[in-house]
Design a protein around this motif. Structure first.
Motif, PDB file in Angstrom:
ATOM      1  N   ALA A 165       0.808  -1.283  -0.095  1.00 40.25           N
ATOM      2  CA  ALA A 165      -0.141   0.072  -0.070  1.00 40.25           C
ATOM      3  C   ALA A 165       0.907   1.241   0.053  1.00 40.25           C
ATOM      4  O   ALA A 165       0.329   2.253  -0.575  1.00 40.25           O
ATOM      5  N   ILE A 166       2.040   1.126   0.659  1.00 39.00           N
ATOM      6  CA  ILE A 166       2.760   2.387   0.773  1.00 39.00           C
ATOM      7  C   ILE A 166       4.063   2.511  -0.335  1.00 39.00           C
ATOM      8  O   ILE A 166       4.956   3.407  -0.401  1.00 39.00           O
ATOM      9  N   ALA A 167       4.047   1.577  -1.115  1.00 36.04           N
ATOM     10  CA  ALA A 167       5.232   1.307  -2.056  1.00 36.04           C
ATOM     11  C   ALA A 167       5.333   2.288  -3.061  1.00 36.04           C
ATOM     12  O   ALA A 167       6.467   2.953  -3.491  1.00 36.04           O
ATOM     13  N   THR A 168       4.075   3.066  -3.582  1.00 33.08           N
ATOM     14  CA  THR A 168       4.090   4.140  -4.536  1.00 33.08           C
ATOM     15  C   THR A 168       4.212   5.542  -3.668  1.00 33.08           C
ATOM     16  O   THR A 168       3.985   6.481  -4.465  1.00 33.08           O
ATOM     17  N   ASN A 169       4.512   5.500  -2.444  1.00 42.55           N
ATOM     18  CA  ASN A 169       4.426   6.631  -1.631  1.00 42.55           C
ATOM     19  C   ASN A 169       3.073   7.394  -2.133  1.00 42.55           C
ATOM     20  O   ASN A 169       3.268   8.688  -2.585  1.00 42.55           O
ATOM     21  N   PRO A 170       2.204   6.755  -1.845  1.00 42.69           N
ATOM     22  CA  PRO A 170       0.743   7.352  -2.245  1.00 42.69           C
ATOM     23  C   PRO A 170       0.358   8.601  -1.280  1.00 42.69           C
ATOM     24  O   PRO A 170       0.656   8.783  -0.036  1.00 42.69           O
ATOM     25  N   GLU A 171      -0.422   9.708  -1.772  1.00 46.20           N
ATOM     26  CA  GLU A 171      -0.874  10.641  -0.935  1.00 46.20           C
ATOM     27  C   GLU A 171      -2.087  10.421  -0.271  1.00 46.20           C
ATOM     28  O   GLU A 171      -2.190  11.083   0.690  1.00 46.20           O
ATOM     29  N   ILE A 172      -2.636   9.541  -0.733  1.00 43.98           N
ATOM     30  CA  ILE A 172      -3.819   9.053   0.317  1.00 43.98           C
ATOM     31  C   ILE A 172      -3.895   7.471   0.666  1.00 43.98           C
ATOM     32  O   ILE A 172      -3.702   6.799  -0.497  1.00 43.98           O
ATOM     33  N   ILE A 173      -4.113   7.195   1.642  1.00 45.35           N
ATOM     34  CA  ILE A 173      -4.058   5.705   2.035  1.00 45.35           C
ATOM     35  C   ILE A 173      -5.168   5.194   2.886  1.00 45.35           C
ATOM     36  O   ILE A 173      -5.607   6.135   3.700  1.00 45.35           O
ATOM     37  N   PHE A 174      -5.903   4.033   2.455  1.00 42.68           N
ATOM     38  CA  PHE A 174      -7.026   3.546   2.872  1.00 42.68           C
ATOM     39  C   PHE A 174      -6.527   2.489   3.542  1.00 42.68           C
ATOM     40  O   PHE A 174      -5.964   1.551   3.110  1.00 42.68           O
ATOM     41  N   PHE A 175      -7.228   2.239   5.075  1.00 42.52           N
ATOM     42  CA  PHE A 175      -7.060   1.097   5.644  1.00 42.52           C
ATOM     43  C   PHE A 175      -8.234   0.355   5.914  1.00 42.52           C
ATOM     44  O   PHE A 175      -9.211   1.021   6.834  1.00 42.52           O
ATOM     45  N   ASP A 176      -8.636  -0.758   5.585  1.00 42.90           N
ATOM     46  CA  ASP A 176      -9.788  -1.526   5.741  1.00 42.90           C
ATOM     47  C   ASP A 176      -9.514  -2.485   6.842  1.00 42.90           C
ATOM     48  O   ASP A 176      -8.825  -3.575   6.664  1.00 42.90           O
ATOM     49  N   GLU A 177      -9.962  -2.060   7.943  1.00 48.00           N
ATOM     50  CA  GLU A 177      -9.997  -2.990   9.314  1.00 48.00           C
ATOM     51  C   GLU A 177      -8.491  -3.708   9.374  1.00 48.00           C
ATOM     52  O   GLU A 177      -8.325  -4.871   9.266  1.00 48.00           O
ATOM     53  N   PRO A 178      -7.505  -2.620   9.688  1.00 52.73           N
ATOM     54  CA  PRO A 178      -6.183  -3.019   9.562  1.00 52.73           C
ATOM     55  C   PRO A 178      -5.665  -4.154  10.755  1.00 52.73           C
ATOM     56  O   PRO A 178      -4.825  -4.738  10.352  1.00 52.73           O
ATOM     57  N   THR A 179      -6.454  -4.300  11.736  1.00 57.03           N
ATOM     58  CA  THR A 179      -6.010  -4.904  12.828  1.00 57.03           C
ATOM     59  C   THR A 179      -6.867  -6.410  13.049  1.00 57.03           C
ATOM     60  O   THR A 179      -6.780  -7.340  13.998  1.00 57.03           O
ATOM     61  N   THR A 180      -8.092  -6.370  12.318  1.00 57.71           N
ATOM     62  CA  THR A 180      -8.928  -7.621  12.296  1.00 57.71           C
ATOM     63  C   THR A 180      -8.062  -8.863  12.050  1.00 57.71           C
ATOM     64  O   THR A 180      -7.365  -8.862  11.248  1.00 57.71           O
ATOM     65  N   GLY A 181      -8.361  -9.836  13.007  1.00 61.06           N
ATOM     66  CA  GLY A 181      -7.617 -11.003  12.809  1.00 61.06           C
ATOM     67  C   GLY A 181      -6.287 -11.397  13.194  1.00 61.06           C
ATOM     68  O   GLY A 181      -5.740 -12.316  13.063  1.00 61.06           O
ATOM     69  N   LEU A 182      -5.859 -10.338  13.938  1.00 66.90           N
ATOM     70  CA  LEU A 182      -4.261 -10.521  14.443  1.00 66.90           C
ATOM     71  C   LEU A 182      -4.503 -10.248  15.824  1.00 66.90           C
ATOM     72  O   LEU A 182      -5.205 -10.061  16.580  1.00 66.90           O
ATOM     73  N   ASP A 183      -3.353 -10.803  16.648  1.00 62.29           N
ATOM     74  CA  ASP A 183      -3.352 -11.113  17.965  1.00 62.29           C
ATOM     75  C   ASP A 183      -2.879  -9.408  18.414  1.00 62.29           C
ATOM     76  O   ASP A 183      -2.728  -8.690  17.612  1.00 62.29           O
ATOM     77  N   PRO A 184      -3.237  -9.167  19.666  1.00 67.19           N
ATOM     78  CA  PRO A 184      -3.175  -7.986  20.129  1.00 67.19           C
ATOM     79  C   PRO A 184      -1.818  -7.337  19.842  1.00 67.19           C
ATOM     80  O   PRO A 184      -1.638  -6.005  19.551  1.00 67.19           O
ATOM     81  N   ILE A 185      -0.713  -8.000  19.942  1.00 71.43           N
ATOM     82  CA  ILE A 185       0.590  -7.451  19.988  1.00 71.43           C
ATOM     83  C   ILE A 185       0.745  -7.116  18.474  1.00 71.43           C
ATOM     84  O   ILE A 185       1.328  -6.147  18.101  1.00 71.43           O
ATOM     85  N   MET A 186       0.648  -8.003  17.577  1.00 69.82           N
ATOM     86  CA  MET A 186       0.752  -7.710  16.071  1.00 69.82           C
ATOM     87  C   MET A 186      -0.071  -6.617  15.692  1.00 69.82           C
ATOM     88  O   MET A 186       0.274  -5.767  14.909  1.00 69.82           O
TER      89      MET A 186
END
Lengths: 267, 264
Positions: A165-186
């Motif tokens: 998502a950040i590879a092209t150095n975008p001006e606008i980034i969308f995050f769709d449920e970025p932490t869903t399904g991960l353990d609390p530390i991750m």
């Protein structure tokens, strides 16, 4: 929570939604949404399952068409763009999908470099170099570069997806449920990475989540969607004193309150 | 009386809804087709993907098509022998095998086998990409899914099936030859010269043109149903079934129509 580092200087609106509605058949998913996200700001939309969060994101991205209303990105109405302009606009976007959405037919580095090679027409060797830098930026070693996504764990896939998502150095980034399904530390690692990436790139961010820890960490502003309507919006500092009983119930995760216990499942 | 009236209104309503649904589906399919054709002929082109599809649709279908046509040629020789000996027309066997294989059996059987092998896999692969948001991800990375996924498959299907059918023609005729010579005791040189003499350019050409149509149909149906796949494993399963069933039926319909065009 250090929200003081936010860039308060830029106030130019980057994304504007003006009376946007969207229905699927007889079911109205978005009702008259008005939302403005300023340049360099990190907006988080919170809300339960089926409240219309994903549809909001997909309408802005042009993956779905809104039935009425206007969506402007950087001052331009996206509905009036021709395919070249749309292509140029997509080059400004980066998106972290809920399930990662990595291309399983391509190795990790090619996933990360995909937008550079095909969107920006970059030479493969140079794109690989940048991909390795981005893989490093999300805290993973070059050893994973030639693996396939199926060989990675869920948390690793999410990090690679973030790198893409950040590879092209975008001006606008969308995050769709970025932490869903991960353990609390991750989940916290991903939140830190998102915060760092957005700050480093100076990008405008729009996230959707129902994870309050994540929202508190990455948001400058919060909007709450309930049954397709934005019922509250304000800076993260005011979230705990919103004076809105729906918001209070949601952020405190209480079963009893104005929000019906049974929320409709996602369309 | 009233009951009859209500039943009649219900019938009208249901049949009207069914007709509308058919038109809506046809409209969606033609919109998909139009979009695909536009993207096939406009750059950028994804050569590497197209080459990969040439391999997976063409080369890897070779064993299936070869086996099918080989055994069909064999059984054709055997069946015509048992029929033709009744009125002493054994000499027509080579003609029957050659013409049936080139005109009809190689293209239709290859088309149906490829529908099962390739159509299903395309629908399942693209359907899974739809379900896991990989198709949305392509769009957000400024790459058109039509160009990246659909066009290479349709180009490869349309160009590779004719080649498969040409090879199938040869293998099918060889199957007939093997049975005629080693089981039925014909003379090899006679059989071959009879086969060669009866064969006209149009016989092979019509089969090859049919194959191009069938390749286009199979890959288009696979891509269309995969692209519009429903949610979850069940959605992908339904998409796969629809792709195979619709392409098989369309192959049989177009086979008749094309035969009518070529030989009437």
């Amino acid at each position: 929570m250090s929200k003081t580092s936010t860039k308060k200087t830029a106030t130019k609106p980057m994304i504007e939604m003006d009376h946007v509605s969207k229905s699927f058949g007889t079911k109205t998913v978005l009702k008259d949404i008005n939302l403005t996200i300023n340049k360099g700001e990190s907006m988080v939309i919170i809300g339960g399952s089926g409240s219309g969060k994903s549809v909001t994101l997909k309408c802005i991205l042009g993956l779905m068409e809104n039935d009425s209303g206007v969506i402007k990105v950087d001052g331009r109405d996206i509905a009036e763009m021709d395919s070249d302009e749309r292509h140029a606009l997509m080059n400004k976007f980066g998106m972290l999908f809920q399930g990662g959405a990595l291309f399983d037919s391509l190795p990790v580095w090619e996933n990360v470099a995909f937008g550079l090679i095909h969107g920006r027409k970059m030479d493969r060797r140079q794109a690989r170099k940048i991909a390795l830098e981005k893989i490093d930026a999300v805290g993973m070693g070059a050893s994973v570069a030639d693996l396939y996504p199926a060989e990675l764990s869920g948390g690793m896939q999410k990090r690679i997806s973030l790198a893409r998502a950040i590879a092209t150095n975008p001006e606008i980034i969308f995050f769709d449920e970025p932490t869903t399904g991960l353990d609390p530390i991750m989940a916290d690692v991903i939140n830190d990475l998102i915060k760092k990436c957005v700050t480093d790139l100076g990008a405008t961010a729009l996230s959707i989540t129902h994870d309050m820890a994540s929202a508190r960490k990455i948001a400058d502003k919060v909007a709450m969607l309930y049954q397709g309507e934005i019922i509250w919006t304000g800076p993260i500092e005011k979230l705990d004193n919103s004076g809105n009983e729906y918001v209070d119930q949601f952020i405190n995760g209480r079963a009893n309150g104005p929000i019906a216990k049974h929320t409709e499942h996602k369309k | 009386m009233l009951f009859k009236k209500i039943a009649f209104v219900d019938l009208c309503q249901n049949s009207g809804a069914a007709v509308l649904a058919v038109f809506a589906k046809a409209g969606r399919l033609f919109a998909f087709l139009g979009c695909t054709l536009k993207h096939i002929f406009t750059p950028p082109f994804f050569y590497k993907n197209t080459l990969q599809q040439f391999l997976s649709i063409g080369y890897y279908s070779l064993p299936v098509v070869g086996l099918t046509t080989f055994f069909t040629g064999m059984v054709l020789a055997l069946q015509s022998y048992t029929g033709f000996t009744r009125f002493n027309a054994e000499s027509a066997i080579s003609a029957v095998v050659t013409l049936s294989i080139t005109r009809e059996l190689a293209p239709v059987l290859a088309g149906l086998m490829v529908a099962g092998r390739v159509g299903a896999s395309i629908a399942a692969e693209i359907g899974t990409m739809r379900v896991t948001e990989q198709i949305d991800a392509l769009s957000t990375l400024s790459v058109s899914p039509y160009k990246y996924l659909v066009a290479p498959r349709i180009i490869a299907g349309t160009l590779m099936l004719p080649i498969l059918v040409l090879i199938g023609d040869i293998i099918g005729i060889l199957g007939g030859y093997v049975v005629s010579i080693h089981v039925l005791g014909f003379s090899p040189s006679n059989y071959l010269s009879q086969s060669w003499d009866i064969l006209q350019f149009m016989d092979v050409f019509s089969g090859v043109v049919k194959a191009a149509f069938f390749g286009f149909i199979v890959t288009l149906m696979g891509c269309y149903h995969g692209y519009n796949s429903g949610r979850g494993a069940q959605g992908v399963g339904i998409a796969t079934t629809n792709a195979v069933v619709s392409s098989s039926i369309l192959i049989l319909i177009f086979n008749y129509l094309l035969t009518q065009v070529f030989f009437s």
